[in-house]
Design an enzyme around this catalytic site. Sequence first.
Site, PDB file in Angstrom:
ATOM      1  CG  HIS A  36      -3.017 -36.263  -3.844  1.00  0.00           C
ATOM      2  ND1 HIS A  36      -2.438 -35.946  -5.047  1.00  0.00           N
ATOM      3  CD2 HIS A  36      -2.587 -37.508  -3.552  1.00  0.00           C
ATOM      4  CE1 HIS A  36      -1.699 -36.955  -5.459  1.00  0.00           C
ATOM      5  NE2 HIS A  36      -1.766 -37.924  -4.571  1.00  0.00           N
ATOM      6  CE  LYS A  82       0.181 -39.237  -1.230  1.00  0.00           C
ATOM      7  NZ  LYS A  82      -0.435 -40.478  -1.632  1.00  0.00           N
ATOM      8  CG  ASP A 133       2.023 -35.287 -13.104  1.00  0.00           C
ATOM      9  OD1 ASP A 133       0.889 -34.791 -12.960  1.00  0.00           O
ATOM     10  OD2 ASP A 133       2.275 -36.491 -12.880  1.00  0.00           O
ATOM     11  CE  LYS A 185      -0.248 -32.180  -9.855  1.00  0.00           C
ATOM     12  NZ  LYS A 185      -0.351 -33.466 -10.524  1.00  0.00           N
ATOM     13  CG  HIS A 189       2.503 -34.237  -5.583  1.00  0.00           C
ATOM     14  ND1 HIS A 189       1.392 -33.539  -5.207  1.00  0.00           N
ATOM     15  CD2 HIS A 189       2.101 -35.024  -6.622  1.00  0.00           C
ATOM     16  CE1 HIS A 189       0.368 -33.881  -5.985  1.00  0.00           C
ATOM     17  NE2 HIS A 189       0.781 -34.775  -6.858  1.00  0.00           N
ATOM     18  CD  GLU A 193       3.414 -42.071  -9.921  1.00  0.00           C
ATOM     19  OE1 GLU A 193       2.224 -42.358  -9.753  1.00  0.00           O
ATOM     20  OE2 GLU A 193       3.802 -41.174 -10.682  1.00  0.00           O
TER      21      GLU A 193
HETATM   22  C1  BG6 Z   1      -0.795 -36.964  -9.263  1.00  0.00           C
HETATM   23  C2  BG6 Z   1      -0.075 -37.026 -10.574  1.00  0.00           C
HETATM   24  O1  BG6 Z   1      -0.842 -35.659  -8.782  1.00  0.00           O
HETATM   25  O2  BG6 Z   1      -0.122 -37.795  -8.322  1.00  0.00           O
HETATM   26  C3  BG6 Z   1       0.025 -38.453 -11.074  1.00  0.00           C
HETATM   27  O3  BG6 Z   1      -0.754 -36.226 -11.525  1.00  0.00           O
HETATM   28  C4  BG6 Z   1       0.624 -39.339 -10.015  1.00  0.00           C
HETATM   29  O4  BG6 Z   1       0.771 -38.524 -12.271  1.00  0.00           O
HETATM   30  C5  BG6 Z   1      -0.067 -39.151  -8.686  1.00  0.00           C
HETATM   31  O5  BG6 Z   1       0.504 -40.682 -10.439  1.00  0.00           O
HETATM   32  C6  BG6 Z   1       0.662 -39.883  -7.583  1.00  0.00           C
HETATM   33  O6  BG6 Z   1      -0.089 -39.822  -6.407  1.00  0.00           O
HETATM   34  P1  BG6 Z   1       0.049 -40.962  -5.306  1.00  0.00           P
HETATM   35  O7  BG6 Z   1      -0.838 -40.502  -4.211  1.00  0.00           O
HETATM   36  O8  BG6 Z   1      -0.380 -42.238  -5.952  1.00  0.00           O
HETATM   37  O9  BG6 Z   1       1.510 -40.993  -4.935  1.00  0.00           O
END
Ligand code: BG6
Length: 502
Positions: free
Chosen positions: A184, A188, A241, A154, A246, A222
């Site tokens: 991704h 998980k 993003d 992505k 997600h 985050e």
């Molecule tokens: C990514 C985003 O796809 O996922 C990032 O581009 C983000 O901005 C990240 O920080 C978060 O992934 P995770 O697995 O740390 O929650």
Amino acid sequence: MATTTSPTAFVIFGGGGDLTWRKLVPALYNLWLDGALHEPFRVIGVDLKEMTPADFTARLRDGVDLFSRRGKAEEEPWARFAEHLSYLRADFADKAAFAALAAELDGLDRAWEAPAVRVFYLSTPPSVVRPLVQQLCDAGLAADRERARIVCEKPFGHDLESARELNAFLNGLLPESQIYRIDHYLGKEPVQNILAFRFANTVQEPLWNRRYIDHVQITVAEAVGVESRGGYYDHAGALRDMVQNHLLQVLCLVAMEPPVTFDADELRNKKMDVLRAIRRPGPELVQNHVERGQYSAGWVRGERVPGYREEPGVDPASTTETFVALKLWIDNWRWQDVPFYLRTGKRLPGQASEVCIQFRPVPHQAFPASAIGEMEPNRLLLRIQPHEGIVMRFQAKRPGSSMRLATVETLFSYDSAFGTSEPEAYETLLLDVVEGDATQFMRGDQVEEAWEVVLPFLQYWQQQGSADLPRYPAGTWGPESAHGLIARDGRVWVVPSSLEEP
Ligand code: BG6
């Protein structure tokens, strides 16, 4: 864990980049340590950067030391793993480089006396995806429909139109079965577990509908800022993003109908049904369904951090959102009138991804007012990270001579139930690619439909311009207006359970 069964060549375009260093190679290393990655295999990093093979290996070792779930690599196993690594410096516009790559891959097949599965991982900026895939096809590298697979990172497009164009381009060259669009979050464990929890338990599924559920919240918080990715992020923002991919994928798993089989297309069809049923608010209503914000300087976990506009690579006058909160409706029999509240942001008070399913209050309150002082609705909390697990909150009688209720909880934690450290999302997904299992990858139509879902919000912001971009101090839960979004409905955001004060 499953194991790969054929020799594999991983070709990572963008081999010198951040994702390879941080995620891909630590994942491959752990798969290999677990015996899940079948020998023989090779990892070929391809990049424009000038690097010796020794530099390349040293950088990957550094990534494993920093990011592997097992911590620092041990000398002896790392040395054996490193024998499988090689680096090819190449300009993606140079045909000769692809001819050299093809020769190298053919050489591996001969040495291994078997045709290897070829995974071409495009860990590259979106602008090079097209020329790269064209080069792969021109060099005949994607011709074998069975063993050549192309993984697209992505963002998949920048909006609906560009995603459509990219899909049309890819589908013009390759069948859908060779394209793996990665998200991704789908790798998980706790996200995959949503299906198991809903559809392998008789007591769950009958409750997941408008009759019992008041609303659903999905929070992906985050604590980090944009880190070194300001250049990319400033053209994306939180909606593109995180939400388009997600959060909507998690929403699909929470809301989808029971699948008939566990087949990739069946699951993806069921998710498509959810995406198609999400209401697209018209121009007169859209402002009641979305709030955005951008972080200013503040304190996160005791550390003073700069504002978004001071981050490297970010325009000092940027109007990109680093926080978004949305209210979505799913127009179908199961979910009619049940709001789904989504929020995500950077520089929030902590890192936590959690789904909160809030059940309706009991239809009749028979207990006296003195009994129900601190009564909370029943909540089911699906913890995606950290402290992966599931929490069920319910009412119980406090011990004592009078009837007084208190909120208590039961907890399923991966740690205590299974003991082992879970594979990282990229481990699971890379293994799936090698095995040709596309279940946890996004089909072209899903990506486009997800862009359609976010389109009204993108258009609204475009019309609105930058005038109304609230700022929030780093370390807080986003702008005040985000609280208004849910408070207008008489509800509140639930702090993810892993961030609650003890
Ligand atoms: C990514 C985003 O796809 O996922 C990032 O581009 C983000 O901005 C990240 O920080 C978060 O992934 P995770 O697995 O740390 O929650």
